[in-house]
Scaffold this motif. Structure first.
Motif, PDB file in Angstrom:
ATOM      1  N   THR A  27       0.834  -1.198   0.000  1.00 59.58           N
ATOM      2  CA  THR A  27       0.000   0.000   0.000  1.00 59.58           C
ATOM      3  C   THR A  27       0.872   1.253   0.000  1.00 59.58           C
ATOM      4  O   THR A  27       2.052   1.211   0.350  1.00 59.58           O
ATOM      5  CB  THR A  27      -0.925   0.050   1.226  1.00 59.58           C
ATOM      6  N   GLN A  28       0.266   2.363  -0.389  1.00 63.51           N
ATOM      7  CA  GLN A  28       0.898   3.678  -0.327  1.00 63.51           C
ATOM      8  C   GLN A  28      -0.124   4.652   0.240  1.00 63.51           C
ATOM      9  O   GLN A  28      -1.216   4.792  -0.306  1.00 63.51           O
ATOM     10  CB  GLN A  28       1.357   4.120  -1.719  1.00 63.51           C
ATOM     11  N   SER A  29       0.226   5.314   1.328  1.00 66.19           N
ATOM     12  CA  SER A  29      -0.726   6.182   2.029  1.00 66.19           C
ATOM     13  C   SER A  29      -0.331   7.647   1.923  1.00 66.19           C
ATOM     14  O   SER A  29       0.854   7.988   1.952  1.00 66.19           O
ATOM     15  CB  SER A  29      -0.827   5.789   3.502  1.00 66.19           C
ATOM     16  N   THR A  30      -1.345   8.504   1.826  1.00 65.41           N
ATOM     17  CA  THR A  30      -1.148   9.948   1.804  1.00 65.41           C
ATOM     18  C   THR A  30      -2.091  10.576   2.817  1.00 65.41           C
ATOM     19  O   THR A  30      -3.313  10.405   2.729  1.00 65.41           O
ATOM     20  CB  THR A  30      -1.442  10.538   0.412  1.00 65.41           C
ATOM     21  N   ASP A  31      -1.540  11.291   3.796  1.00 63.30           N
ATOM     22  CA  ASP A  31      -2.371  11.990   4.781  1.00 63.30           C
ATOM     23  C   ASP A  31      -2.986  13.234   4.155  1.00 63.30           C
ATOM     24  O   ASP A  31      -2.350  13.932   3.351  1.00 63.30           O
ATOM     25  CB  ASP A  31      -1.534  12.400   5.992  1.00 63.30           C
ATOM     26  N   LEU A  32      -4.230  13.514   4.532  1.00 60.32           N
ATOM     27  CA  LEU A  32      -4.899  14.743   4.112  1.00 60.32           C
ATOM     28  C   LEU A  32      -4.756  15.750   5.240  1.00 60.32           C
ATOM     29  O   LEU A  32      -5.307  15.569   6.332  1.00 60.32           O
ATOM     30  CB  LEU A  32      -6.364  14.461   3.806  1.00 60.32           C
ATOM     31  N   ILE A  33      -3.983  16.793   4.970  1.00 63.13           N
ATOM     32  CA  ILE A  33      -3.625  17.767   5.993  1.00 63.13           C
ATOM     33  C   ILE A  33      -4.215  19.129   5.621  1.00 63.13           C
ATOM     34  O   ILE A  33      -3.943  19.655   4.533  1.00 63.13           O
ATOM     35  CB  ILE A  33      -2.099  17.882   6.136  1.00 63.13           C
ATOM     36  N   VAL A  34      -5.002  19.678   6.500  1.00 63.40           N
ATOM     37  CA  VAL A  34      -5.654  20.962   6.246  1.00 63.40           C
ATOM     38  C   VAL A  34      -4.607  22.060   6.087  1.00 63.40           C
ATOM     39  O   VAL A  34      -3.714  22.225   6.931  1.00 63.40           O
ATOM     40  CB  VAL A  34      -6.633  21.319   7.379  1.00 63.40           C
ATOM     41  N   GLY A  35      -4.714  22.787   4.988  1.00 61.71           N
ATOM     42  CA  GLY A  35      -3.777  23.862   4.708  1.00 61.71           C
ATOM     43  C   GLY A  35      -2.553  23.416   3.945  1.00 61.71           C
ATOM     44  O   GLY A  35      -1.764  24.253   3.495  1.00 61.71           O
ATOM     45  N   THR A  36      -2.385  22.103   3.798  1.00 68.70           N
ATOM     46  CA  THR A  36      -1.261  21.569   3.012  1.00 68.70           C
ATOM     47  C   THR A  36      -1.766  21.019   1.682  1.00 68.70           C
ATOM     48  O   THR A  36      -1.395  21.499   0.619  1.00 68.70           O
ATOM     49  CB  THR A  36      -0.515  20.472   3.793  1.00 68.70           C
ATOM     50  N   ASN A  37      -2.620  19.983   1.746  1.00 67.11           N
ATOM     51  CA  ASN A  37      -3.170  19.412   0.511  1.00 67.11           C
ATOM     52  C   ASN A  37      -4.698  19.325   0.535  1.00 67.11           C
ATOM     53  O   ASN A  37      -5.294  18.649  -0.302  1.00 67.11           O
ATOM     54  CB  ASN A  37      -2.563  18.041   0.225  1.00 67.11           C
TER      55      ASN A  37
END
Length: 258
Positions: free
Chosen positions: A121-131
């Motif tokens: 798997t490959q994970s990407t965090d959703l960060i407010v103000g970043t992406n």
């Protein structure tokens, strides 16, 4: 060099150029738009005035917006899309949030997970103000900007419906490059991991970028530049290897990407 030899040389050069162009097109990444399906229940035009629709090109990528709806995820909810995409290059998501108040800035509120056929798997965090940011960027006390390093960017701007507060409204695209080449993507999962408040994550579109396999060359076209046998077709190595001949009398078109 006589006129006949010159004409044959020019013909070979034109054909070779066509084959190079075709190979370049086939080798380039393509998009596989993913319909959002029945999970998408919020009409885009109930939030946005005249939003993009149909088969839309946004941020240089193709999206299937024919359903006309987006997916709205509340705290703890998730949605998954399955398929098989060999040679995957990346995933592209039309992604924003709502009720994105300023106290969420720099908070991880969600995650996108890519799952491959080999179980990795490959994970990407959703960060407010970043992406990730508010869809109605003119709303007060909300996070309306993105980081230049977050792989997210605005791909559409318009107006929010008056019933939603009006003002400027946007659609952003999150780009997730696949870090290991040669993978086959099988699942894309988007999760709202936020545990407090009214923040929601909205997914308006998804497409997968992939590199299609190159076609196997054949000798069914006039790629011998006027020669009568493969042994004499010195400009077409694959015909020499196969020992095949051609009967065509006209110059063949470049290979298609179909």
């Amino acid at each position: 060099m006589d006129a006949s030899t010159l004409a044959k040389s020019a013909k070979a050069l034109i054909l070779a150029s066509g084959l190079i162009v075709a190979s370049t097109v086939v080798g380039a990444a393509q998009d596989a738009p993913v319909p959002l399906g029945t999970t998408a229940t919020v009409a885009l035009n109930s939030w946005y005035v005249t939003p993009p629709s149909g088969q839309a090109l946004l941020g240089g990528h193709a999206f299937d917006l024919t359903g006309g709806n987006l997916i709205l995820l509340a705290n703890g909810q998730s949605v998954s899309f399955t398929g098989s995409y060999a040679g995957v290059k990346g995933a592209y998501l039309l992604l924003n949030s709502s009720n994105t108040y300023s106290y969420y800035v720099d908070s991880v509120v969600g995650q996108v997970v890519l799952t491959f056929s080999d179980g990795t798997t490959q994970s990407t965090d959703l960060i407010v103000g970043t992406n990730l940011r508010e869809w109605r960027i003119s709303a007060g006390a909300t996070v309306s900007s993105l980081s230049t390093t977050g792989n997210a960017a605005q791909v559409w701007s318009g107006t929010a419906q008056p019933t939603m507060g009006g003002g400027t409204a946007v659609i952003d695209m999150l780009s997730i490059p696949v870090t290991t080449a040669g993978k086959t993507l099988t699942t894309v999962t988007v999760t709202d991991t936020n545990a407090f408040g009214a923040l929601h994550i909205q997914l308006a579109g998804l497409t997968v970028g992939f590199t299609p396999p190159a076609p196997t060359p054949t000798c069914t076209m006039n790629d011998h530049a006027g020669k009568t046998s493969a042994e004499k077709a010195q400009n077409v190595p694959h015909c020499i290897a196969k020992g095949e001949d051609t009967k065509a009398d006209t110059l063949a078109a470049p290979l298609s990407t179909n």
